[in-house]
Design an enzyme around this catalytic site. Structure first.
Site, PDB file in Angstrom:
ATOM      1  N   GLU A  19       9.460  -4.363  10.282  1.00  0.00           N
ATOM      2  CA  GLU A  19       9.855  -3.056   9.734  1.00  0.00           C
ATOM      3  C   GLU A  19      10.404  -2.158  10.840  1.00  0.00           C
ATOM      4  O   GLU A  19       9.764  -1.981  11.890  1.00  0.00           O
ATOM      5  CB  GLU A  19       8.647  -2.388   9.049  1.00  0.00           C
ATOM      6  N   GLU A  40      -1.271  -5.638   8.581  1.00  0.00           N
ATOM      7  CA  GLU A  40      -0.446  -5.100   9.662  1.00  0.00           C
ATOM      8  C   GLU A  40      -1.056  -5.392  11.036  1.00  0.00           C
ATOM      9  O   GLU A  40      -2.282  -5.349  11.186  1.00  0.00           O
ATOM     10  CB  GLU A  40      -0.305  -3.577   9.499  1.00  0.00           C
ATOM     11  N   ASP A  43      -1.220  -6.193  -0.506  1.00  0.00           N
ATOM     12  CA  ASP A  43      -1.280  -5.553   0.811  1.00  0.00           C
ATOM     13  C   ASP A  43      -2.714  -5.098   1.083  1.00  0.00           C
ATOM     14  O   ASP A  43      -3.286  -4.337   0.292  1.00  0.00           O
ATOM     15  CB  ASP A  43      -0.358  -4.327   0.777  1.00  0.00           C
ATOM     16  N   LYS A  60      -1.104  -9.485   2.715  1.00  0.00           N
ATOM     17  CA  LYS A  60      -0.358  -9.033   3.900  1.00  0.00           C
ATOM     18  C   LYS A  60      -1.253  -8.086   4.682  1.00  0.00           C
ATOM     19  O   LYS A  60      -2.012  -7.322   4.077  1.00  0.00           O
ATOM     20  CB  LYS A  60       0.931  -8.305   3.487  1.00  0.00           C
ATOM     21  N   ASP A  81       0.838  -1.201   0.000  1.00  0.00           N
ATOM     22  CA  ASP A  81       0.000   0.000   0.000  1.00  0.00           C
ATOM     23  C   ASP A  81       0.876   1.256   0.000  1.00  0.00           C
ATOM     24  O   ASP A  81       0.364   2.378  -0.049  1.00  0.00           O
ATOM     25  CB  ASP A  81      -1.015  -0.007   1.156  1.00  0.00           C
TER      26      ASP A  81
HETATM   27  O1  KIV Z   1       3.507  -1.096   1.609  1.00  0.00           O
HETATM   28  C1  KIV Z   1       4.643  -1.575   1.526  1.00  0.00           C
HETATM   29  O2  KIV Z   1       5.364  -1.400   0.535  1.00  0.00           O
HETATM   30  C2  KIV Z   1       5.120  -2.354   2.651  1.00  0.00           C
HETATM   31  C3  KIV Z   1       6.559  -2.700   2.688  1.00  0.00           C
HETATM   32  C4  KIV Z   1       7.334  -1.499   3.101  1.00  0.00           C
HETATM   33  C5  KIV Z   1       6.843  -3.859   3.564  1.00  0.00           C
HETATM   34  O3  KIV Z   1       4.370  -2.668   3.529  1.00  0.00           O
END
Ligand code: KIV
Length: 292
Positions: free
Chosen positions: A194, A127, A95, A125, A56
């Protein structure tokens, strides 16, 4: 003789979430980069990057938002589709954007499913730590592989008080280790770490069976990820300390655009080789009929 390390298609196998875990077991580092479009996906796939994350970060480095919070499901799916058209071998991870999984577990499962069903992704993915266990279990239970993301979680930028390194004291480090173990138990196939101290990331990586993918988390993680626009020097607003810039595409773009503008103004572009011609007798016929 070719100097490229690109494998021929016959040697290549699709990378799966299982290959991720096998790579960790063989102590082979996992390479991950972000992409948001077809040509970048083609290039990453051609050089054999293990995984492409449609992050994202799209919101900041491509769409020009201040942070990742405004990114929508539709924007993510649109860019995931473009990436999926360009990549054959890399594990594709989409994401989940802010508020697509936080409010309601059923909505989260449906949204996660859209990444696979409508946008060609292999996994999603999301968070967060212990507060996401229920939703991760539900998404994994629907057959959708989930990558976790701990440490600096940009969707919580306001709660974290800015984009700053995390888990720098003993209590926060313990919490991060516990969260990582909980995510693993909930079924995540890997975890992004991260902006956390390198020795903590290494400690956590050694205690997990699933691979960690670090960004600003030192060399002790099982793999590394960077935002491709940072690596290419294509995002000028800021460059995090942990980025290694391998090219300066902004400068190269400006050089090319300046040369183009000068050529147009000097009428040296287009040249003859860029133009389409017409047979002489057709031209004469045209002039005879319509010429002055
Ligand atoms: O959004 C993204 O690119 C990420 C990476 C920095 C891991 O979450």
């Amino acid at each position: 003789m070719s100097t490229t390390s690109v494998d021929s298609p016959a040697q290549r196998k699709k990378i799966t979430t299982r290959s991720f875990v096998q790579k960790k077991q063989r102590s082979e580092p996992i390479s991950v980069l972000t992409a948001y479009d077809y040509p970048t996906a083609l290039a990453l796939d051609r050089v054999g990057v293990d995984s492409i994350l449609v992050g994202d970060s799209l919101g900041m480095v491509v769409l020009g938002y201040e942070n990742t919070l405004p990114v929508t499901m539709d924007e993510m799916l649109h860019h995931c589709r473009a990436v999926a058209r360009g990549a054959r071998y890399a594990l594709l991870i989409g994401d989940m954007p802010f508020m697509s999984y936080q409010a309601d577990v059923n909505d989260a499962v449906r949204n996660a499913g859209r990444f696979l069903q409508e946008a060609g992704m292999d996994a999603v993915k999301l968070e967060g730590g212990r507060e996401r266990i229920e939703v991760i279990r539900a998404i994994v239970g629907a057959g959708i592989p989930v990558q976790g993301h701990l440490g600096l979680t940009p969707q919580s930028v306001h709660q974290l008080g800015g984009m700053r390194a995390q888990a720098r004291n003993a209590a926060a480090a313990q919490r991060l280790l516990e969260d990582a173990l909980l995510l693993q138990a909930a079924g995540c196939f890997s975890i992004v770490l991260e902006s956390v101290p390198a020795r903590l990331a290494e400690f956590v990586s050694q205690r997990l069976e699933i691979p960690t993918i670090g960004i600003g988390a030192g060399a002790g993680c099982d793999g590394q990820v960077l935002v491709t626009h940072d690596l290419l020097g294509l995002f000028e607003r800021f460059t995090p300390r942990f980025v290694r810039q391998y090219a300066n595409f902004c400068a190269q773009m400006e050089t090319a655009f300046t040369a183009y503008k000068a050529d147009v103004e000097a009428r040296t572009f287009p040249a003859e080789e860029h133009s389409v011609e017409m047979l002489e007798d057709e031209w004469q016929q045209f002039l005879n009929e319509f010429g002055a």
